[in-house]
Motif scaffolding. Structure first.
Motif, PDB file in Angstrom:
ATOM      1  N   TYR A  70      21.502  68.227  -2.963  1.00 54.46           N
ATOM      2  CA  TYR A  70      22.154  69.500  -2.661  1.00 54.46           C
ATOM      3  C   TYR A  70      21.801  70.011  -1.264  1.00 54.46           C
ATOM      4  O   TYR A  70      22.441  70.935  -0.764  1.00 54.46           O
ATOM      5  CB  TYR A  70      21.773  70.545  -3.709  1.00 54.46           C
ATOM      6  N   LEU A  71      20.788  69.426  -0.638  1.00 55.11           N
ATOM      7  CA  LEU A  71      20.443  69.811   0.721  1.00 55.11           C
ATOM      8  C   LEU A  71      21.574  69.496   1.706  1.00 55.11           C
ATOM      9  O   LEU A  71      21.616  70.058   2.802  1.00 55.11           O
ATOM     10  CB  LEU A  71      19.166  69.091   1.171  1.00 55.11           C
ATOM     11  N   LEU A  72      22.471  68.594   1.332  1.00 63.30           N
ATOM     12  CA  LEU A  72      23.581  68.222   2.211  1.00 63.30           C
ATOM     13  C   LEU A  72      24.751  69.186   2.130  1.00 63.30           C
ATOM     14  O   LEU A  72      25.743  69.021   2.855  1.00 63.30           O
ATOM     15  CB  LEU A  72      24.057  66.800   1.875  1.00 63.30           C
ATOM     16  N   LEU A  73      24.679  70.178   1.259  1.00 59.54           N
ATOM     17  CA  LEU A  73      25.794  71.114   1.092  1.00 59.54           C
ATOM     18  C   LEU A  73      26.208  71.823   2.383  1.00 59.54           C
ATOM     19  O   LEU A  73      27.398  72.082   2.575  1.00 59.54           O
ATOM     20  CB  LEU A  73      25.459  72.147   0.018  1.00 59.54           C
ATOM     21  N   PRO A  74      25.295  72.176   3.294  1.00 56.08           N
ATOM     22  CA  PRO A  74      25.751  72.823   4.534  1.00 56.08           C
ATOM     23  C   PRO A  74      26.770  72.003   5.310  1.00 56.08           C
ATOM     24  O   PRO A  74      27.645  72.575   5.965  1.00 56.08           O
ATOM     25  CB  PRO A  74      24.451  72.997   5.329  1.00 56.08           C
ATOM     26  N   TYR A  75      26.698  70.679   5.244  1.00 54.18           N
ATOM     27  CA  TYR A  75      27.687  69.844   5.922  1.00 54.18           C
ATOM     28  C   TYR A  75      29.086  70.044   5.331  1.00 54.18           C
ATOM     29  O   TYR A  75      30.083  69.895   6.031  1.00 54.18           O
ATOM     30  CB  TYR A  75      27.309  68.371   5.828  1.00 54.18           C
ATOM     31  N   SER A  76      29.141  70.372   4.037  1.00 51.23           N
ATOM     32  CA  SER A  76      30.433  70.566   3.380  1.00 51.23           C
ATOM     33  C   SER A  76      30.933  71.999   3.474  1.00 51.23           C
ATOM     34  O   SER A  76      32.134  72.239   3.336  1.00 51.23           O
ATOM     35  CB  SER A  76      30.324  70.176   1.896  1.00 51.23           C
ATOM     36  N   LEU A  77      30.029  72.941   3.696  1.00 53.90           N
ATOM     37  CA  LEU A  77      30.406  74.355   3.710  1.00 53.90           C
ATOM     38  C   LEU A  77      30.438  74.947   5.112  1.00 53.90           C
ATOM     39  O   LEU A  77      30.603  76.157   5.268  1.00 53.90           O
ATOM     40  CB  LEU A  77      29.423  75.156   2.838  1.00 53.90           C
ATOM     41  N   VAL A  85      42.140  64.760  -2.241  1.00 50.22           N
ATOM     42  CA  VAL A  85      41.194  64.848  -1.121  1.00 50.22           C
ATOM     43  C   VAL A  85      39.776  65.072  -1.639  1.00 50.22           C
ATOM     44  O   VAL A  85      38.820  64.438  -1.184  1.00 50.22           O
ATOM     45  CB  VAL A  85      41.609  65.979  -0.166  1.00 50.22           C
ATOM     46  N   ALA A  86      39.628  65.970  -2.606  1.00 48.83           N
ATOM     47  CA  ALA A  86      38.302  66.354  -3.082  1.00 48.83           C
ATOM     48  C   ALA A  86      37.578  65.224  -3.802  1.00 48.83           C
ATOM     49  O   ALA A  86      36.352  65.083  -3.683  1.00 48.83           O
ATOM     50  CB  ALA A  86      38.426  67.563  -4.007  1.00 48.83           C
ATOM     51  N   PRO A 118      33.050  58.625  -6.051  1.00 50.35           N
ATOM     52  CA  PRO A 118      32.178  57.519  -6.490  1.00 50.35           C
ATOM     53  C   PRO A 118      31.114  57.160  -5.465  1.00 50.35           C
ATOM     54  O   PRO A 118      29.957  56.890  -5.819  1.00 50.35           O
ATOM     55  CB  PRO A 118      33.165  56.364  -6.710  1.00 50.35           C
ATOM     56  N   ASP A 119      31.480  57.173  -4.199  1.00 52.06           N
ATOM     57  CA  ASP A 119      30.544  56.805  -3.134  1.00 52.06           C
ATOM     58  C   ASP A 119      29.454  57.855  -2.968  1.00 52.06           C
ATOM     59  O   ASP A 119      28.273  57.528  -2.800  1.00 52.06           O
ATOM     60  CB  ASP A 119      31.305  56.616  -1.825  1.00 52.06           C
ATOM     61  N   PHE A 120      29.823  59.139  -3.008  1.00 50.67           N
ATOM     62  CA  PHE A 120      28.834  60.201  -2.836  1.00 50.67           C
ATOM     63  C   PHE A 120      27.824  60.227  -3.972  1.00 50.67           C
ATOM     64  O   PHE A 120      26.620  60.416  -3.746  1.00 50.67           O
ATOM     65  CB  PHE A 120      29.525  61.565  -2.732  1.00 50.67           C
ATOM     66  N   VAL A 121      28.301  60.046  -5.201  1.00 52.93           N
ATOM     67  CA  VAL A 121      27.398  60.108  -6.355  1.00 52.93           C
ATOM     68  C   VAL A 121      26.418  58.944  -6.341  1.00 52.93           C
ATOM     69  O   VAL A 121      25.220  59.099  -6.578  1.00 52.93           O
ATOM     70  CB  VAL A 121      28.201  60.132  -7.671  1.00 52.93           C
ATOM     71  N   SER A 122      26.895  57.753  -6.045  1.00 53.78           N
ATOM     72  CA  SER A 122      26.026  56.571  -6.062  1.00 53.78           C
ATOM     73  C   SER A 122      25.129  56.501  -4.835  1.00 53.78           C
ATOM     74  O   SER A 122      24.020  55.957  -4.891  1.00 53.78           O
ATOM     75  CB  SER A 122      26.872  55.300  -6.143  1.00 53.78           C
ATOM     76  N   GLY A 123      25.583  57.068  -3.707  1.00 55.58           N
ATOM     77  CA  GLY A 123      24.840  56.929  -2.462  1.00 55.58           C
ATOM     78  C   GLY A 123      23.462  57.554  -2.493  1.00 55.58           C
ATOM     79  O   GLY A 123      22.525  57.060  -1.853  1.00 55.58           O
ATOM     80  N   VAL A 124      23.302  58.652  -3.238  1.00 48.69           N
ATOM     81  CA  VAL A 124      22.006  59.336  -3.295  1.00 48.69           C
ATOM     82  C   VAL A 124      20.931  58.435  -3.902  1.00 48.69           C
ATOM     83  O   VAL A 124      19.758  58.480  -3.524  1.00 48.69           O
ATOM     84  CB  VAL A 124      22.131  60.634  -4.112  1.00 48.69           C
ATOM     85  N   TYR A 157      36.570  67.491   1.003  1.00 45.25           N
ATOM     86  CA  TYR A 157      36.450  66.129   0.482  1.00 45.25           C
ATOM     87  C   TYR A 157      35.001  65.760   0.163  1.00 45.25           C
ATOM     88  O   TYR A 157      34.743  64.892  -0.673  1.00 45.25           O
ATOM     89  CB  TYR A 157      37.073  65.121   1.453  1.00 45.25           C
ATOM     90  N   ALA A 158      34.042  66.424   0.788  1.00 45.06           N
ATOM     91  CA  ALA A 158      32.646  66.098   0.527  1.00 45.06           C
ATOM     92  C   ALA A 158      32.002  67.007  -0.516  1.00 45.06           C
ATOM     93  O   ALA A 158      30.966  66.657  -1.081  1.00 45.06           O
ATOM     94  CB  ALA A 158      31.849  66.179   1.835  1.00 45.06           C
ATOM     95  N   LEU A 159      32.610  68.169  -0.780  1.00 39.99           N
ATOM     96  CA  LEU A 159      31.956  69.169  -1.626  1.00 39.99           C
ATOM     97  C   LEU A 159      31.742  68.716  -3.072  1.00 39.99           C
ATOM     98  O   LEU A 159      30.613  68.777  -3.571  1.00 39.99           O
ATOM     99  CB  LEU A 159      32.753  70.483  -1.578  1.00 39.99           C
ATOM    100  N   PRO A 160      32.763  68.233  -3.812  1.00 40.96           N
ATOM    101  CA  PRO A 160      32.521  67.853  -5.209  1.00 40.96           C
ATOM    102  C   PRO A 160      31.476  66.745  -5.342  1.00 40.96           C
ATOM    103  O   PRO A 160      30.642  66.777  -6.252  1.00 40.96           O
ATOM    104  CB  PRO A 160      33.899  67.377  -5.692  1.00 40.96           C
ATOM    105  N   GLY A 161      31.520  65.765  -4.419  1.00 40.73           N
ATOM    106  CA  GLY A 161      30.553  64.679  -4.486  1.00 40.73           C
ATOM    107  C   GLY A 161      29.134  65.168  -4.331  1.00 40.73           C
ATOM    108  O   GLY A 161      28.216  64.719  -5.035  1.00 40.73           O
ATOM    109  N   LYS A 162      28.927  66.131  -3.433  1.00 39.45           N
ATOM    110  CA  LYS A 162      27.579  66.650  -3.226  1.00 39.45           C
ATOM    111  C   LYS A 162      27.138  67.512  -4.405  1.00 39.45           C
ATOM    112  O   LYS A 162      25.951  67.546  -4.747  1.00 39.45           O
ATOM    113  CB  LYS A 162      27.527  67.445  -1.920  1.00 39.45           C
ATOM    114  N   LEU A 163      28.068  68.216  -5.046  1.00 38.38           N
ATOM    115  CA  LEU A 163      27.713  69.011  -6.213  1.00 38.38           C
ATOM    116  C   LEU A 163      27.308  68.115  -7.386  1.00 38.38           C
ATOM    117  O   LEU A 163      26.314  68.373  -8.063  1.00 38.38           O
ATOM    118  CB  LEU A 163      28.885  69.910  -6.617  1.00 38.38           C
ATOM    119  N   VAL A 164      28.074  67.048  -7.622  1.00 42.53           N
ATOM    120  CA  VAL A 164      27.800  66.163  -8.750  1.00 42.53           C
ATOM    121  C   VAL A 164      26.612  65.248  -8.465  1.00 42.53           C
ATOM    122  O   VAL A 164      25.856  64.890  -9.379  1.00 42.53           O
ATOM    123  CB  VAL A 164      29.058  65.325  -9.084  1.00 42.53           C
TER     124      VAL A 164
END
Length: 450
Positions: free
Chosen positions: A53-60, A253-254, A259-265, A382-389
């Motif tokens: 969740y620290l990456l959220l500023p990049y999405s917001l 878009v969202a 899949p990539d964001f969730v697995s990447g962490v 496009y990055a927000l849902p992935g970072k939330l999940v």
């Protein structure tokens, strides 16, 4: 010959290379490299996932971009101008936050480390906003491609430095025994070095020419800044052109890169749990993998020009999700370097191929007069849902194990493929037809990491 080379010798291009390095350096230090630091400190896998969740500023960042665009900083703006003052201020804040991250120990001061990492991410996102603005305002349209190429090269060099460079430095300083105390001290040194490297961007900002300040037309007073209007008007224009299908388009878009964001962490913790050493991870994932990713981006751009955006968007949705199965395969075998190389090759190529397709699609959605704001909103979406999940990824791994986790993230991509088939044909491609170069300028530029 000298005339042809003159654009490449423009000092703004060299400055853009340094500024791209400054933008790329913080990203992994709060993402992949940061998760590796937590994993080597034996922090619980669930907590590591929550730090995504620290990456959220990049999405917001679109939320405070209008403020950066309109407000002068006290003292600095009078001497450097609005753009350069924000550049220097954000870069200094990144460096100070990195110093705080170096001082904080994950075991004894995890909340302090998390706070410093959040402040660093917020400052880094602000830096991205203002450097993009400086690039657009200080360089004519015909040289924007060259500036973006320099930016991408600097960004990728920074990813190598903050990824492979940091891991190799930690490994060498910790020594072969890699005792917990030695490992902790090595991570502190690595983050101190990264803080010092922010001087590259600060120096470039101080040397950068100030762009011309925006001024109202003759005889027309400057319209007062209104934060709400800056957000609502672009959305209203999108709905006017897209109609009710806008909801499905925004969903595409969202969730396209979900899949990539969730697995990447979980990637770096996965490699470490599998038994790969930090030098192996650095060489394959952080060095080799970055160049494979660049290849995927350029192939994606070529494919859009050759076949059109619509089929490439569908292919990217399929490849981006299915590539996670390579990690399921990796999890079911021994920790052999060739197996890691295969999995990284598949994932990085597919991920940047899909990212290029998505960037081109988002570009096709923008309207005349709102392109910059709408693209900023879409790129944040496009990055927000992935970072939330992705913050829940550690709980998923704890419950299912790595093989099932990566297979499940691949399955998440199935609805995205359906959305791409039904709503992936953008307005620009409808007018130009398949195989045209509509959207190509945006498509051929490698996408930024999310």
């Amino acid at each position: 010959m000298l005339t042809k080379l003159r654009p490449y010798l423009d000092r703004r291009v060299m400055l853009m290379l340094a500024l791209g390095f400054s933008c790329g350096l913080p990203f992994l230090l709060v993402a992949g490299t940061f998760s590796a630091r937590l994993a080597t400190a034996e922090i619980d896998i669930k907590a590591i996932g929550l730090f995504a969740y620290l990456l959220l500023p990049y999405s917001l960042k679109f939320l405070w971009a209008p403020i950066v665009d309109a407000i002068d900083l006290p003292f600095l703006s009078r001497r450097l101008g609005r753009r350069r003052s924000w550049m220097v201020a954000s870069q200094v804040c990144v460096a100070l936050a990195l110093l705080a991250m170096a001082a904080a120990d994950p075991i004894s001061s995890l909340p302090l480390l998390g706070l410093a990492a959040f402040l660093m991410a917020f400052s880094a996102a602000t830096q991205d906003i203002v450097i993009d603005a400086w690039r657009i305002e200080s360089t004519p349209v015909e040289r924007q491609g060259l500036m973006l190429a320099a930016y991408q090269l600097g960004y990728r060099l920074a990813l190598i430095t903050a990824g492979a460079g940091a891991l190799i430095l930690v490994s060498e300083l910790a020594g072969p025994d890699a005792a917990k105390e030695a490992m902790s001290a090595s991570w502190k040194v690595a983050y101190l070095v990264m803080a010092a490297l922010m001087l590259v961007g600060i120096t470039a900002s101080l040397l950068a020419p100030a762009p011309p300040e925006a001024a109202p037309a003759a005889g027309k007073p400057r319209e007062p800044f209104h934060f709400g209007r800056a957000i609502v008007a672009p959305l209203a224009d999108l709905y006017r052109r897209q109609g009710p299908r806008l909801i499905a388009v925004l969903a595409l878009v969202a969730f396209y890169r979900l899949p990539d964001f969730v697995s990447g962490v979980m990637a770096n913790p996965f490699y470490i749990k599998m038994g790969y050493t930090l030098p192996q991870i650095a060489a394959v994932s952080k060095l080799y993998g970055i160049w494979v990713g660049m290849l995927g981006a350029f192939v994606g751009g070529w494919a859009i020009i050759r076949y059109g955006l619509y089929p490439v968007l569908i292919a990217g949705a399929i490849a981006g999700a299915a590539s996670n199965l390579a990690f399921s395969w990796l999890a079911m075998g021994p920790p052999e370097v060739w197996r890691l190389t295969v999995a990284i090759s598949v994932e990085n190529f597919s991920g940047t191929f899909a990212g290029t397709a998505l960037m081109a699609y988002m570009s096709s959605l923008t309207g005349l007069g709102f392109a910059a704001t709408q693209y900023a909103l879409l790129s944040s979406l496009y990055a927000l849902p992935g970072k939330l999940v992705s913050g829940l990824s550690g709980f998923m791994v704890a419950a299912w194990g790595f093989p099932v986790f990566f297979a499940a993230t691949a399955a998440v991509g199935l609805p995205v493929v359906i959305l791409a088939i039904l709503f992936g044909r953008g307005e620009a491609e409808k007018e130009a037809g398949p195989g045209s170069d509509a959207g190509a300028p945006d498509a051929v530029s490698p996408p930024r990491p999310a």
